[in-house]
Design a protein around this motif. Structure first.
Motif, short mmCIF file in Angstrom:
data_model
loop_
_atom_site.label_atom_id
_atom_site.label_comp_id
_atom_site.label_asym_id
_atom_site.label_seq_id
_atom_site.Cartn_x
_atom_site.Cartn_y
_atom_site.Cartn_z
N TRP A 254 -8.45 -0.92 3.09
CA TRP A 254 -7.03 -1.46 3.83
C TRP A 254 -7.26 -1.00 5.26
CZ3 TRP A 254 -2.99 -4.08 1.95
CH2 TRP A 254 -3.20 -4.33 0.52
N PHE A 272 -5.76 -7.57 3.22
CA PHE A 272 -5.55 -7.22 1.78
C PHE A 272 -6.91 -6.71 1.09
CE2 PHE A 272 -2.03 -9.47 3.12
CZ PHE A 272 -0.74 -8.93 2.29
N HIS A 275 -7.43 -5.20 -5.61
CA HIS A 275 -7.13 -4.17 -6.42
C HIS A 275 -8.06 -3.68 -7.35
CE1 HIS A 275 -2.76 -4.47 -5.04
NE2 HIS A 275 -2.96 -5.82 -5.15
N LYS A 279 -2.91 1.50 -0.85
CA LYS A 279 -2.67 1.17 0.32
C LYS A 279 -1.82 2.36 1.35
CE LYS A 279 0.11 -2.62 2.77
NZ LYS A 279 0.93 -3.89 2.48
#
Length: 300
Positions: A254, A272, A275, A279
């Motif tokens: 990030w 972004f 996953h 963050k």
């Protein structure tokens, strides 16, 4: 004979990802042009690219895009490690087909195996391609110096090592001593935080993240010119930002991309991470922006 000429600054590219988790190809293309324009000697696609989070089709898209935009100007290193030898061979052959100049591979780590098994893993991969290979020595998947030297003796393609197991300074020094006469070529990594100390201990290059290619090129040039004081001053001036970047990979993804947006390389919304990835909170983004402003890096 594999290419043993690689040296200098090889930033590991960041993967621009939108809110839907999709790769933003236009920003990847822009990043390659931007980084090459800063004077780097090569680029890498590896852990900091989150390459392990992409499908085979997406991996091919990333590598083929980088190779196409690069058009032979600098070297391209592709991470093709896997937990199985056959899978790593498949990925390595595919990277060679798509135009990678070198490979970078971690030892297997999911299930512990004897050192002899990981040496055999590397040798079998090396026998399957004609590209030079960077052994990647990380804290979670170590390549001890003696193992690296044995790999270099077993196959000529196993001729580079990226030393990242902390603490990297003594690790680099130990590897340099054991590697003498073996043909093993040393690079540093770990965000480039100790690049100068590693240069003094035999490293011929560094693989930092994507965000500060210009700074690392200046440090490299100054060190090569013999002006170590100026090189250290350059590193120290960027110390607060290097410290921010030296966080765990989940958070760093990030952070890297936020900085790439702020430097004008990625479009807003391409910051972004895939996953799972922790963050940063809003306050950390404010703190990062303050450092970027102090270093005059906004939009640069």
């Amino acid at each position: 004979m594999p290419d043993r000429s690689m040296k200098g600054v090889y930033p590991i590219l960041s993967a621009p990802i939108n809110e839907k988790g999709q790769l933003v190809v236009e920003d990847l293309e822009r990043q390659v042009e931007w980084i090459i324009g800063k004077g780097v000697h090569g680029v890498g696609i590896a852990v900091a690219t989150e390459i392990y989070k992409f499908t085979e089709e997406e991996r091919d898209l990333i590598l083929s895009t980088v190779v196409r935009v690069n058009d032979g100007r600098v070297k391209v290193v592709m991470n093709t490690g896997a937990e199985g030898t056959d899978q790593a061979i498949f990925l390595s052959k595919r990277a060679e087909e798509l135009g990678a100049d070198a490979l970078m591979i971690r030892p297997t780590s999911f299930i512990p195996v004897p050192t002899s098994e990981n040496i055999d893993y590397f040798v079998q991969i090396a026998e399957s391609v004609s590209l030079p290979i960077f052994l990647q020595d990380q804290g979670t998947a170590v390549v001890p110096p003696a193992m690296a030297v044995e790999c270099a003796k077993r196959h000529e393609n196993l001729c580079y090592i990226k030393v990242e197991t902390p603490p990297t300074i003594p690790r680099m020094g130990e590897t340099q001593k054991l590697a003498e006469g073996s043909g093993l070529i040393l690079f540093g990594g770990a965000g480039g935080a100790f690049a100068i100390e590693e240069f003094r201990r035999g490293s011929v290059g560094t693989m930092p993240g994507s965000t500060l290619p210009d700074m690392f090129v200046r440090v490299w040039d100054l060190f090569q010119a013999g002006d170590e004081d100026a090189a250290e001053a350059e590193m120290q001036r960027h110390g607060p930002l290097i410290q921010v970047l030296a966080q765990g990979q989940g958070l760093a993804g990030w952070v890297y991309k936020h900085i790439m947006v702020r430097r004008g390389v990625f479009s807003p919304g391409s910051d972004f991470a895939r996953h799972p990835a922790l963050k940063p909170d809003a306050q950390q983004y404010v703190e990062i922006d303050r450092i970027l402003e102090e270093l005059d890096l906004i939009g640069q």
